[in-house]
Design an enzyme around this catalytic site. Structure first.
Site, short mmCIF file in Angstrom:
data_model
loop_
_atom_site.label_atom_id
_atom_site.label_comp_id
_atom_site.label_asym_id
_atom_site.label_seq_id
_atom_site.Cartn_x
_atom_site.Cartn_y
_atom_site.Cartn_z
N ARG A 92 43.15 42.61 36.91
CA ARG A 92 43.09 41.25 36.39
C ARG A 92 42.29 41.22 35.09
O ARG A 92 42.64 40.51 34.14
CB ARG A 92 42.42 40.36 37.44
CG ARG A 92 42.02 39.00 36.97
CD ARG A 92 43.18 38.06 36.86
NE ARG A 92 42.73 36.78 36.31
CZ ARG A 92 43.55 35.79 36.04
NH1 ARG A 92 44.83 35.92 36.26
NH2 ARG A 92 43.10 34.67 35.53
N ARG A 121 46.44 32.39 39.71
CA ARG A 121 45.55 32.91 38.65
C ARG A 121 46.21 32.77 37.28
O ARG A 121 46.46 33.74 36.57
CB ARG A 121 45.14 34.35 38.95
CG ARG A 121 44.35 34.45 40.24
CD ARG A 121 43.80 35.80 40.52
NE ARG A 121 42.51 36.01 39.86
CZ ARG A 121 41.75 37.09 40.12
NH1 ARG A 121 42.17 38.01 40.93
NH2 ARG A 121 40.58 37.23 39.50
N PRO A 122 46.54 31.54 36.89
CA PRO A 122 47.16 31.32 35.58
C PRO A 122 46.19 31.68 34.46
O PRO A 122 45.00 31.95 34.69
CB PRO A 122 47.45 29.82 35.59
CG PRO A 122 46.49 29.24 36.55
CD PRO A 122 46.27 30.29 37.60
N ASP A 124 46.11 29.59 31.60
CA ASP A 124 46.17 28.41 30.72
C ASP A 124 44.85 28.15 30.02
O ASP A 124 44.82 27.75 28.85
CB ASP A 124 46.61 27.19 31.51
CG ASP A 124 45.72 26.91 32.71
OD1 ASP A 124 45.41 27.86 33.47
OD2 ASP A 124 45.30 25.76 32.87
N LEU A 125 43.74 28.40 30.70
CA LEU A 125 42.44 28.13 30.07
C LEU A 125 42.14 29.14 28.97
O LEU A 125 41.55 28.80 27.94
CB LEU A 125 41.33 28.16 31.14
CG LEU A 125 41.45 27.11 32.24
CD1 LEU A 125 40.35 27.31 33.28
CD2 LEU A 125 41.38 25.71 31.66
N ASP A 302 33.56 35.53 46.23
CA ASP A 302 33.74 36.95 46.57
C ASP A 302 32.93 37.34 47.81
O ASP A 302 33.15 38.43 48.36
CB ASP A 302 33.32 37.85 45.41
CG ASP A 302 34.22 37.66 44.21
OD1 ASP A 302 33.83 38.06 43.10
OD2 ASP A 302 35.30 37.07 44.37
#
Ligand code: EPZ
Length: 420
Positions: A92, A121-122, A124-125, A302
């Protein structure tokens, strides 16, 4: 390792030094692709995600040489190169190469990080943040593209995304002026990245707050010690809360573990904080008030799976809400196969304590879900076999040797290579 075999019922006794943080070293290592220089990084964990990042860096002309837990990184030969789609798809944090290579070369194209079992988990930010600084971004079949030098300005993050904050910091290194990030993530790993970038010459203000400002200055190599891994520490604390015994973790920052140690204390464990250590005695015996995960300093997502494992035999019932990822309870069926009683799903569960757990054959679902299975197995009667345990190599260095050194009856089976 491919499979882990654990025979439960043995307490964990002894001391463990916590390794450097996976989620601290990955952005810092990636940052070396943004700055030409020579770097010495101490306390680097020898885990699969670091190895993959080193391979991705090598394609950009960045070399890494490991001596023990020190990585010597040389990015003086930094040059544009292809990013291995297969490798990047497994990590990631490969998305951080977007900001780093944008700073290095004025344009970047990275494969879209692979599908994630934790949720959509896009990005876009990441994209909207860069675009608010005048960077052109596009998502094409070949991957995610960013072009253009970021202008000075302010980015407002509607959610304190760790990765988006990190990507924006790496892109800001090449900006035309100061970049301010409002709504930045405040995880300790962000502070560590900021400390590293400061050592490399960047000017940072607001570190530790949700309003970070980076002003680019001439950047150069640096020497840095990676922050201890608070999630590795949380996992061992929860393992001890499952198995019982007396475990001391050293080389960490106790305050960063406060949400986890407070939960375990409420569950009946005895916790003693030292200057750079935590000692835990006894098992989690009673249910605790509702736990809700969230961005730092809330309870860390986590540590949610390991804490769930620790509470499986606690008398009473505990409600646990997961607000960060939409699919982070994938480990529950395995825990139920071991005798756990868990109701609900989606983002809200109720853990009903049972008198005992029993061993079972289970499959690791993801890094922290697999860790939860290890924790539960340590407190279960009989033998547990955890398949797909290679997932744990991504974030836990020497997990089985360390558990064995603490008295656990555990072993790792290497995959049997079937001869063709
Ligand atoms: C980092 O992931 C960590 N990974 C994760 O640890 C950790 O769980 C997470 O931060 C939260 O603390 C690394 O540091 C390598 P986010 P990241 O962007 O950066 C949504 C582990 O087990 N979001 O803060 O990907 C996203 O979908 C791993 O060590 C958007 O909607 O986390 C998620 O729901 C797992 N749009 C939430 O924000 C975006 O553009 C948190 O994501 C970006 C994120």
């Amino acid at each position: 390792m491919e499979r882990i075999r654990i025979r439960g019922g043995r307490p964990l006794c002894g001391a463990v030094r916590v390794h450097g943080g996976k989620n601290a070293v990955l952005p810092i290592l990636t940052a070396t692709a943004a700055i030409r220089g020579r770097f010495i990084l101490h306390n680097c964990p020898a885990i699969r995600d670091v190895e993959i990042t080193q391979e991705l860096l090598a394609a950009q002309g960045v070399t890494c040489v490991r001596t023990g837990d020190t990585l010597r990184v040389d990015s003086t030969g930094l040059r544009p190169g292809p990013i291995d789609h297969r490798l990047a798809g497994r990590l990631r944090s490969s998305v951080l190469f977007l900001g780093a290579l944008l700073t290095a070369f004025g344009a970047a194209e990275i494969p879209l990080p692979g599908g994630c079992v934790l949720g959509a988990r896009p990005l876009d930010l990441h994209r909207s943040g860069l675009e608010s600084l005048g960077v052109e971004t596009a998502c094409e079949s070949s991957g995610l593209i960013a072009r253009g030098r970021p202008r000075s300005g302010t980015v407002i993050l509607r959610y304190p995304s760790v990765g988006a904050t990190e990507n924006l910091l790496l892109a800001a290194l090449g900006a035309a002026g100061s970049v301010r990030i409002l709504g930045a993530a405040r995880e300790p790993e962000i502070d560590d990245l900021c400390a590293f970038l400061t050592a490399c010459g960047a000017e940072l203000t607001g570190v530790g707050t949700a309003c970070l400002t980076l002003t680019p200055r001439p950047q150069h190599g640096a020497e840095h010690r990676i922050l201890p891994d608070r999630m590795e520490a949380a996992t061992y604390l929860c393992a001890a809360a499952c198995a019982g015994g007396a475990l001391t973790l050293t080389g960490l920052i106790p305050a960063q573990l406060a949400p986890v140690t407070q939960a375990l204390q409420a569950a009946g464990c005895t916790i003693e904080d030292g200057a750079d250590s935590i000692t835990i005695h006894g098992t989690a015996r009673r249910a605790i008030p509702p736990v809700r995960t969230g961005p730092y300093p809330d309870f860390p997502t986590d540590a949610q799976a390991p804490l769930t494992a620790a509470l499986l035999r606690a008398e009473g019932s505990t409600v646990l809400e997961e607000t960060v990822f939409e699919n982070r309870f994938r480990h529950l069926p395995a825990l139920e196969k071991m005798g756990a009683r868990i109701e609900g799903g989606g983002t809200l569960i109720r853990i009903r304590g049972v008198p005992s757990l029993h061993g079972a054959a289970v499959d690791a679902t993801d890094l922290r879900g697999g860790a939860a299975m290890v924790c539960a197995a340590l407190g279960a009667d009989g033998e547990t076999l955890i398949s797909h345990a290679g997932l744990l190599d991504r974030g836990y260095q020497d997990l089985i040797p360390i558990l064995r050194s603490l008295g656990a009856d555990a072993e790792a089976d290497e995959p049997k290579r079937t001869t063709p």
